[in-house]
Write a protein that holds these residues in place. Structure first.
Motif, PDB file in Angstrom:
ATOM      1  N   VAL A  44       5.097 -12.679   0.585  1.00  0.00           N
ATOM      2  CA  VAL A  44       4.715 -11.388   1.145  1.00  0.00           C
ATOM      3  C   VAL A  44       4.188 -10.435   0.075  1.00  0.00           C
ATOM      4  O   VAL A  44       4.734 -10.351  -1.020  1.00  0.00           O
ATOM      5  CB  VAL A  44       5.941 -10.772   1.868  1.00  0.00           C
ATOM      6  N   SER A  45       3.153  -9.684   0.440  1.00  0.00           N
ATOM      7  CA  SER A  45       2.645  -8.639  -0.438  1.00  0.00           C
ATOM      8  C   SER A  45       3.447  -7.365  -0.219  1.00  0.00           C
ATOM      9  O   SER A  45       3.744  -7.000   0.925  1.00  0.00           O
ATOM     10  CB  SER A  45       1.170  -8.354  -0.130  1.00  0.00           C
ATOM     11  N   PRO A  46       3.811  -6.660  -1.305  1.00  0.00           N
ATOM     12  CA  PRO A  46       4.569  -5.416  -1.145  1.00  0.00           C
ATOM     13  C   PRO A  46       3.706  -4.320  -0.535  1.00  0.00           C
ATOM     14  O   PRO A  46       2.484  -4.328  -0.663  1.00  0.00           O
ATOM     15  CB  PRO A  46       4.973  -5.065  -2.579  1.00  0.00           C
ATOM     16  N   ILE A  47       4.379  -3.376   0.143  1.00  0.00           N
ATOM     17  CA  ILE A  47       3.710  -2.189   0.680  1.00  0.00           C
ATOM     18  C   ILE A  47       4.470  -0.962   0.186  1.00  0.00           C
ATOM     19  O   ILE A  47       5.618  -1.061  -0.235  1.00  0.00           O
ATOM     20  CB  ILE A  47       3.623  -2.198   2.218  1.00  0.00           C
ATOM     21  N   ILE A  48       3.826   0.193   0.242  1.00  0.00           N
ATOM     22  CA  ILE A  48       4.453   1.430  -0.215  1.00  0.00           C
ATOM     23  C   ILE A  48       4.364   2.483   0.888  1.00  0.00           C
ATOM     24  O   ILE A  48       3.393   2.512   1.648  1.00  0.00           O
ATOM     25  CB  ILE A  48       3.793   1.934  -1.522  1.00  0.00           C
ATOM     26  N   ALA A  49       5.398   3.303   0.967  1.00  0.00           N
ATOM     27  CA  ALA A  49       5.419   4.392   1.951  1.00  0.00           C
ATOM     28  C   ALA A  49       6.265   5.527   1.401  1.00  0.00           C
ATOM     29  O   ALA A  49       7.144   5.313   0.566  1.00  0.00           O
ATOM     30  CB  ALA A  49       5.994   3.908   3.274  1.00  0.00           C
ATOM     31  N   GLU A  50       5.998   6.730   1.870  1.00  0.00           N
ATOM     32  CA  GLU A  50       6.823   7.879   1.526  1.00  0.00           C
ATOM     33  C   GLU A  50       7.419   8.446   2.807  1.00  0.00           C
ATOM     34  O   GLU A  50       6.717   8.629   3.809  1.00  0.00           O
ATOM     35  CB  GLU A  50       6.006   8.964   0.823  1.00  0.00           C
ATOM     36  N   TYR A  51       8.719   8.682   2.747  1.00  0.00           N
ATOM     37  CA  TYR A  51       9.409   9.246   3.903  1.00  0.00           C
ATOM     38  C   TYR A  51      10.451  10.229   3.398  1.00  0.00           C
ATOM     39  O   TYR A  51      11.274   9.889   2.552  1.00  0.00           O
ATOM     40  CB  TYR A  51      10.057   8.129   4.729  1.00  0.00           C
ATOM     41  N   ARG A  52      10.366  11.463   3.893  1.00  0.00           N
ATOM     42  CA  ARG A  52      11.291  12.536   3.530  1.00  0.00           C
ATOM     43  C   ARG A  52      11.419  12.694   2.014  1.00  0.00           C
ATOM     44  O   ARG A  52      12.511  12.851   1.475  1.00  0.00           O
ATOM     45  CB  ARG A  52      12.642  12.324   4.182  1.00  0.00           C
ATOM     46  N   GLY A  53      10.275  12.627   1.338  1.00  0.00           N
ATOM     47  CA  GLY A  53      10.227  12.854  -0.103  1.00  0.00           C
ATOM     48  C   GLY A  53      10.603  11.660  -0.964  1.00  0.00           C
ATOM     49  O   GLY A  53      10.564  11.758  -2.187  1.00  0.00           O
ATOM     50  N   LEU A  54      10.945  10.536  -0.364  1.00  0.00           N
ATOM     51  CA  LEU A  54      11.315   9.343  -1.123  1.00  0.00           C
ATOM     52  C   LEU A  54      10.213   8.304  -0.995  1.00  0.00           C
ATOM     53  O   LEU A  54       9.883   7.864   0.100  1.00  0.00           O
ATOM     54  CB  LEU A  54      12.637   8.769  -0.602  1.00  0.00           C
ATOM     55  N   ARG A  55       9.638   7.954  -2.157  1.00  0.00           N
ATOM     56  CA  ARG A  55       8.618   6.895  -2.174  1.00  0.00           C
ATOM     57  C   ARG A  55       9.324   5.546  -2.283  1.00  0.00           C
ATOM     58  O   ARG A  55      10.149   5.341  -3.168  1.00  0.00           O
ATOM     59  CB  ARG A  55       7.657   7.100  -3.347  1.00  0.00           C
ATOM     60  N   MET A  56       8.983   4.649  -1.358  1.00  0.00           N
ATOM     61  CA  MET A  56       9.657   3.352  -1.290  1.00  0.00           C
ATOM     62  C   MET A  56       8.643   2.224  -1.294  1.00  0.00           C
ATOM     63  O   MET A  56       7.555   2.359  -0.716  1.00  0.00           O
ATOM     64  CB  MET A  56      10.484   3.256  -0.004  1.00  0.00           C
ATOM     65  N   ILE A  57       9.030   1.131  -1.932  1.00  0.00           N
ATOM     66  CA  ILE A  57       8.258  -0.101  -1.876  1.00  0.00           C
ATOM     67  C   ILE A  57       9.076  -1.091  -1.056  1.00  0.00           C
ATOM     68  O   ILE A  57      10.266  -1.272  -1.294  1.00  0.00           O
ATOM     69  CB  ILE A  57       7.987  -0.664  -3.282  1.00  0.00           C
ATOM     70  N   PHE A  58       8.412  -1.713  -0.081  1.00  0.00           N
ATOM     71  CA  PHE A  58       9.046  -2.719   0.768  1.00  0.00           C
ATOM     72  C   PHE A  58       8.428  -4.073   0.460  1.00  0.00           C
ATOM     73  O   PHE A  58       7.209  -4.188   0.352  1.00  0.00           O
ATOM     74  CB  PHE A  58       8.812  -2.420   2.257  1.00  0.00           C
ATOM     75  N   THR A  59       9.261  -5.072   0.350  1.00  0.00           N
ATOM     76  CA  THR A  59       8.784  -6.444   0.226  1.00  0.00           C
ATOM     77  C   THR A  59       9.866  -7.355   0.765  1.00  0.00           C
ATOM     78  O   THR A  59      10.933  -6.899   1.168  1.00  0.00           O
ATOM     79  CB  THR A  59       8.383  -6.798  -1.218  1.00  0.00           C
TER      80      THR A  59
END
Length: 177
Positions: A44-59
C-alpha cells in the motif's frame, strides 16, 4: 508502494523495525522514523490527511492499518485488518472528514473508522464493518458519499456500492466484469 511527497520530505513504509519514515527529498537524510509494529510492509502507498490540527500519515502493514504523526513519526494507533488465509493487504486506505476506510480481500471485508483527536494524540472507533465489499486489488473510490469497488470473495466478484456513512449496500451487480 509509491512514495508520498510531503513538502521537503519523501514518506516511505519500509516495515519491520520502522513502519514509516520521512527522508529529506534532496539529500536522502532521515528526518524521522516511526516505531515498527512488528510486521513487514504491505503493498500500500501511504496517504496524508489533516484533521483537527493533527497531520497524519496512514498506511497498511502486513496485518494492520496504522497512523503516524506526519511531523514527528510518533505512532498514533494501529488497527488489525487481515485474514489468516492469505496475508495480502493491497488496497490504499481512504480518508474523508475525520474517518478512514480500509478493505481487504479473501472475505475480510471493509471497515470505516472514526478518528478522535486530542492534541497530538489520536484514537479510532469503528463506525461500521461489512463483508459485502472485500476488495483485494485495484482499489475502491469514494464519490459523492458512496464507496465503489469490486468485491473479491464474499460477494462473488460483484461490483458493489456502499453508503460511506452507514456501510449499507446500495447495489451490487455482475453487469460489468
Amino acid at each position: 508502494e509509491s512514495l508520498l511527497v510531503d513538502g521537503d520530505h519523501l514518506i516511505v513504509s519500509p516495515g519491520g523495525e520502522t513502519a514509516v519514515a520521512a527522508v529529506d527529498k534532496t539529500t536522502g537524510e532521515v528526518v524521522w522514523r516511526s516505531p515498527g509494529v512488528g510486521e513487514p510492509a504491505s503493498y500500500v502507498s501511504p496517504i496524508i490527511a489533516e484533521y483537527r490540527g493533527l497531520r497524519m500519515i496512514f498506511t497498511i502493514s502486513q496485518k494492520c492499518l496504522i497512523a503516524v504523526n506526519a511531523d514527528t513519526g510518533d505512532l498514533l494507533w494501529r488497527f488489525e485488518h487481515y485474514t489468516e488465509r492469505y496475508v495480502a493487504n493491497c488496497v490504499t486506505p481512504i480518508y474523508h472528514d475525520g474517518h478512514v476506510f480500509v478493505t481487504g480481500g479473501y472475505g475480510k471485508g471493509s471497515v470505516l473508522l472514526e478518528i478522535r483527536v486530542k492534541g497530538q494524540k489520536a484514537t479510532i472507533e469503528p463506525v461500521w464493518q461489512t463483508e459485502d465489499l472485500d476488495n483485494r486489488h485495484g482499489g475502491v473510490i469514494l464519490l459523492n458519499g458512496y464507496l465503489y469497488g469490486a468485491s473479491h470473495f464474499s460477494n462473488k466478484g460483484k461490483w458493489v456500492c456502499l453508503d460511506w456513512k452507514t456501510g449499507e449496500v446500495q447495489f451490487s451487480t455482475r453487469a460489468i466484469g
